[in-house]
Design a protein around this motif. Structure first.
Motif, mmCIF file in Angstrom:
data_model
loop_
_atom_site.group_PDB
_atom_site.id
_atom_site.type_symbol
_atom_site.label_atom_id
_atom_site.label_comp_id
_atom_site.label_asym_id
_atom_site.label_seq_id
_atom_site.Cartn_x
_atom_site.Cartn_y
_atom_site.Cartn_z
ATOM 1 N N LEU A 101 27.858 46.566 44.708
ATOM 2 C CA LEU A 101 26.989 47.154 43.679
ATOM 3 C C LEU A 101 25.676 46.396 43.566
ATOM 4 O O LEU A 101 24.620 46.993 43.336
ATOM 5 C CB LEU A 101 27.718 47.180 42.328
ATOM 6 N N SER A 102 25.727 45.073 43.768
ATOM 7 C CA SER A 102 24.511 44.274 43.621
ATOM 8 C C SER A 102 23.517 44.550 44.749
ATOM 9 O O SER A 102 22.337 44.241 44.633
ATOM 10 C CB SER A 102 24.860 42.786 43.572
ATOM 11 N N GLU A 103 23.984 45.122 45.832
ATOM 12 C CA GLU A 103 23.074 45.407 46.958
ATOM 13 C C GLU A 103 22.356 46.745 46.805
ATOM 14 O O GLU A 103 21.460 47.075 47.573
ATOM 15 C CB GLU A 103 23.859 45.407 48.272
ATOM 16 N N LEU A 104 22.792 47.540 45.845
ATOM 17 C CA LEU A 104 22.147 48.847 45.660
ATOM 18 C C LEU A 104 20.855 48.683 44.886
ATOM 19 O O LEU A 104 20.750 47.846 43.988
ATOM 20 C CB LEU A 104 23.083 49.787 44.901
ATOM 21 N N GLN A 105 19.856 49.506 45.263
ATOM 22 C CA GLN A 105 18.573 49.478 44.579
ATOM 23 C C GLN A 105 18.249 50.887 44.101
ATOM 24 O O GLN A 105 18.871 51.849 44.560
ATOM 25 C CB GLN A 105 17.487 48.993 45.550
ATOM 26 N N PRO A 106 17.268 51.002 43.172
ATOM 27 C CA PRO A 106 16.941 52.358 42.684
ATOM 28 C C PRO A 106 16.613 53.323 43.822
ATOM 29 O O PRO A 106 17.012 54.489 43.785
ATOM 30 C CB PRO A 106 15.719 52.119 41.797
ATOM 31 N N GLN A 107 15.938 52.843 44.876
ATOM 32 C CA GLN A 107 15.589 53.745 45.985
ATOM 33 C C GLN A 107 16.818 54.183 46.775
ATOM 34 O O GLN A 107 16.757 55.147 47.526
ATOM 35 C CB GLN A 107 14.619 53.095 46.987
ATOM 36 N N SER A 108 17.918 53.419 46.590
ATOM 37 C CA SER A 108 19.123 53.764 47.344
ATOM 38 C C SER A 108 19.539 55.207 47.068
ATOM 39 O O SER A 108 20.131 55.864 47.925
ATOM 40 C CB SER A 108 20.277 52.835 46.961
ATOM 41 N N VAL B 285 26.312 50.527 52.816
ATOM 42 C CA VAL B 285 26.268 49.217 52.153
ATOM 43 C C VAL B 285 27.677 48.653 52.009
ATOM 44 O O VAL B 285 27.947 47.495 52.348
ATOM 45 C CB VAL B 285 25.597 49.341 50.763
ATOM 46 N N ALA B 286 28.591 49.486 51.526
ATOM 47 C CA ALA B 286 29.955 49.010 51.259
ATOM 48 C C ALA B 286 30.622 48.501 52.529
ATOM 49 O O ALA B 286 31.240 47.431 52.535
ATOM 50 C CB ALA B 286 30.781 50.136 50.636
ATOM 51 N N ALA B 287 30.488 49.238 53.611
ATOM 52 C CA ALA B 287 31.152 48.837 54.858
ATOM 53 C C ALA B 287 30.557 47.534 55.391
ATOM 54 O O ALA B 287 31.270 46.687 55.931
ATOM 55 C CB ALA B 287 31.030 49.953 55.901
ATOM 56 N N ARG B 288 29.258 47.377 55.215
ATOM 57 C CA ARG B 288 28.614 46.145 55.671
ATOM 58 C C ARG B 288 29.145 44.939 54.886
ATOM 59 O O ARG B 288 29.461 43.894 55.455
ATOM 60 C CB ARG B 288 27.093 46.247 55.489
ATOM 61 N N VAL B 289 29.246 45.108 53.585
ATOM 62 C CA VAL B 289 29.739 44.005 52.753
ATOM 63 C C VAL B 289 31.206 43.703 53.085
ATOM 64 O O VAL B 289 31.609 42.535 53.168
ATOM 65 C CB VAL B 289 29.562 44.344 51.251
ATOM 66 N N VAL B 290 31.993 44.752 53.292
ATOM 67 C CA VAL B 290 33.416 44.565 53.617
ATOM 68 C C VAL B 290 33.574 43.745 54.904
ATOM 69 O O VAL B 290 34.411 42.842 54.985
ATOM 70 C CB VAL B 290 34.116 45.943 53.743
ATOM 71 N N MET C 202 33.605 44.340 45.318
ATOM 72 C CA MET C 202 32.989 45.514 44.705
ATOM 73 C C MET C 202 31.683 45.137 43.995
ATOM 74 O O MET C 202 30.673 45.832 44.119
ATOM 75 C CB MET C 202 33.954 46.174 43.729
ATOM 76 N N SER C 203 31.689 43.998 43.293
ATOM 77 C CA SER C 203 30.457 43.550 42.613
ATOM 78 C C SER C 203 29.352 43.301 43.620
ATOM 79 O O SER C 203 28.187 43.640 43.385
ATOM 80 C CB SER C 203 30.704 42.259 41.834
ATOM 81 N N ASN D 168 48.943 56.413 54.200
ATOM 82 C CA ASN D 168 48.637 55.181 54.946
ATOM 83 C C ASN D 168 47.395 54.455 54.436
ATOM 84 O O ASN D 168 46.677 53.805 55.195
ATOM 85 C CB ASN D 168 48.485 55.479 56.442
ATOM 86 N N GLU D 169 47.176 54.568 53.112
ATOM 87 C CA GLU D 169 46.005 53.917 52.522
ATOM 88 C C GLU D 169 46.265 52.434 52.230
ATOM 89 O O GLU D 169 47.404 51.968 52.256
ATOM 90 C CB GLU D 169 45.632 54.634 51.207
ATOM 91 N N TYR D 170 45.194 51.750 51.895
ATOM 92 C CA TYR D 170 45.235 50.347 51.460
ATOM 93 C C TYR D 170 45.931 50.322 50.101
ATOM 94 O O TYR D 170 45.470 50.976 49.164
ATOM 95 C CB TYR D 170 43.788 49.881 51.354
ATOM 96 N N PRO D 171 47.031 49.575 49.978
ATOM 97 C CA PRO D 171 47.824 49.717 48.747
ATOM 98 C C PRO D 171 47.355 48.841 47.583
ATOM 99 O O PRO D 171 47.741 49.079 46.445
ATOM 100 C CB PRO D 171 49.222 49.273 49.198
ATOM 101 N N PHE D 172 46.535 47.823 47.874
ATOM 102 C CA PHE D 172 46.176 46.853 46.833
ATOM 103 C C PHE D 172 44.931 47.320 46.078
ATOM 104 O O PHE D 172 44.219 48.211 46.517
ATOM 105 C CB PHE D 172 45.930 45.479 47.461
ATOM 106 N N ASP D 173 44.676 46.677 44.931
ATOM 107 C CA ASP D 173 43.414 46.945 44.244
ATOM 108 C C ASP D 173 42.291 46.428 45.135
ATOM 109 O O ASP D 173 42.419 45.370 45.753
ATOM 110 C CB ASP D 173 43.362 46.201 42.902
ATOM 111 N N PHE D 174 41.186 47.169 45.169
ATOM 112 C CA PHE D 174 40.045 46.701 45.957
ATOM 113 C C PHE D 174 39.535 45.408 45.328
ATOM 114 O O PHE D 174 39.366 45.335 44.108
ATOM 115 C CB PHE D 174 38.953 47.773 45.984
#
Ligand SMILES: *Cc1c(COP(=O)(O)O)cnc(C)c1O
Length: 368
Positions: free
Chosen positions: A50-57, A252-257, A46-47, A35-41
């Motif tokens: 990734l852009s929200e991540l920092q070295p301290q992350s 981070v990912a869930a927030r962006v989604v 995704m970009s 029952n997963e998401y069938p399409f490409d993310f």
């Protein structure tokens, strides 16, 4: 070395008898089993993640309360921030609910349903009380209310996995009115259909809603789920919650989604259209019974053919669906709605499999 060492000697029987949830991994198949998401993310999302991540992350522990994500969820759900708890998948939240309200108590589950309720309940040392749904997989409301009198927790799933049907307003109302313990409604698939019971929290302080990013939002691999309930319920859940349960990346990912909800809701529409088409097609296969579904999967009975045989033959054709060892789901398989080409390939393979099986039956009959 002590050859008499027996780690099982100290393990309680209820745990020894537990069958772990270990789905097999099959490479190179059309994966319609989970029952997963069938399409490409979406690559642009995704970009942005990734852009929200920092070295301290990577070097610092995550925010234990997932504050940013919780704020965003509360905004989307139109509830207060102190009503939301984020978890490492709703699986973790199910375990936390069991540890908080189930340990040493009875936990009522309406079977057939998601297997993790029973597994986590047993891990938490709860006694599982299974109340079977009726022949149409509708909730046995009176029995649930009756069992709920002595329980620490009642767990429902709407839309229900794997049967696809939702609880009706009247059913849930009767259960909530009749039970004083927390009543969990797992709404992992609510984006695909069925009533959204979040607004009911105003009326019912013992209602607990579970939701996930694993299905409609395409984040199954990152493990993000959440729970919405009264602050008084969350108060106790915090006692068992692992401090750093949700990692930085997933927060981070869930927030962006959530910022791009509209994109995912468009995909949901596509899945719903695919589901309705697939249901109609499956229903045309002689002897098959397809159950109505509010979710992103369909449960069907393979009629004259053995479900296990159909499952295995489909797998030989590189199509993976879900087979159950559950007597309540005898001769049933569950197929996840995939991309258009995946749905077509599934149906084509299924028709070939059935033609082969029927040829075998015919052949045997002809030979006496
Ligand atoms: C898939 C599913 C979930 C989601 O679990 P996660 O741990 O959030 O991935 C929860 N409940 C049900 C009924 C499910 O089918």
């Amino acid at each position: 070395m002590d050859n008499n060492f027996n780690p099982g000697r100290l393990v309680r029987d209820s745990l020894k008898n537990l069958v772990p949830y270990q789905p097999a991994l099959y490479p190179d198949v059309i994966k319609l089993d989970a029952n997963e998401y069938p399409f490409d993310f979406p690559p642009e999302i995704m970009s942005e993640i990734l852009s929200e991540l920092q070295p301290q992350s990577f070097t610092r522990y995550p925010d234990p309360m997932a504050t940013g994500l919780v704020q965003e969820i509360a905004r989307c759900c139109q509830v207060a921030e102190d009503q939301v708890l984020a978890g490492s998948g709703s699986d973790e939240l199910i375990l936390n609910l069991m540890l908080t309200f189930g340990s040493g108590n009875k936990v009522v589950v309406a079977t057939p349903t998601f297997s993790m309720y029973g597994i986590h309940a047993r891990v938490a040392g709860a006694q599982v009380v299974e109340v079977a749904r009726d022949a149409q997989f509708e909730l046995s409301v009176d029995e649930i209310v009756s069992a709920g009198q002595e329980a620490g927790l009642v767990v429902l799933c709407s839309p229900n996995n794997p049967t696809g049907n939702s609880a009706t307003n009247a059913q849930l109302e009767q259960i909530l009115d009749g039970c004083s313990c927390p009543v969990v409604v797992d709404q992992a698939y609510v984006e695909f259909g069925g009533a959204d019971f979040l607004p009911w929290l105003d009326r019912y302080p013992h209602l607990v809603i579970l939701r996930t990013f694993s299905k409609a939002y395409g984040l199954a691999g990152l493990r993000v789920g959440y729970l919405v309930a009264w602050p008084g319920v969350l108060h106790y859940l915090y006692k068992v919650k692992q401090p750093f349960n949700l990692n930085v990346f997933s927060q981070v990912a869930a927030r962006v989604v959530l910022r791009h909800r509209d994109i995912f809701m468009k995909q949901v529409q596509q899945v719903r259209a695919g589901r309705d088409w697939l249901r109609e097609q499956l229903g045309q296969i002689p002897g098959f019974k397809v159950y109505a579904s509010d979710a992103n999967y369909l449960l069907f009975n393979t009629g004259p053919h053995r479900a296990l045989q159909v499952f295995q033959s489909l797998l030989q054709k590189k199509v993976l669906v879900r087979n159950f060892g559950d007597p309540l789901l005898q001769n049933c398989l569950r197929v996840t709605v995939g991309k258009k080409q995946e749905n077509e390939k599934f149906l084509q393979s299924l028709r070939e499999v059935i033609a082969d099986l029927e040829e075998n039956i015919g052949g045997r009959t002809n030979n006496g």
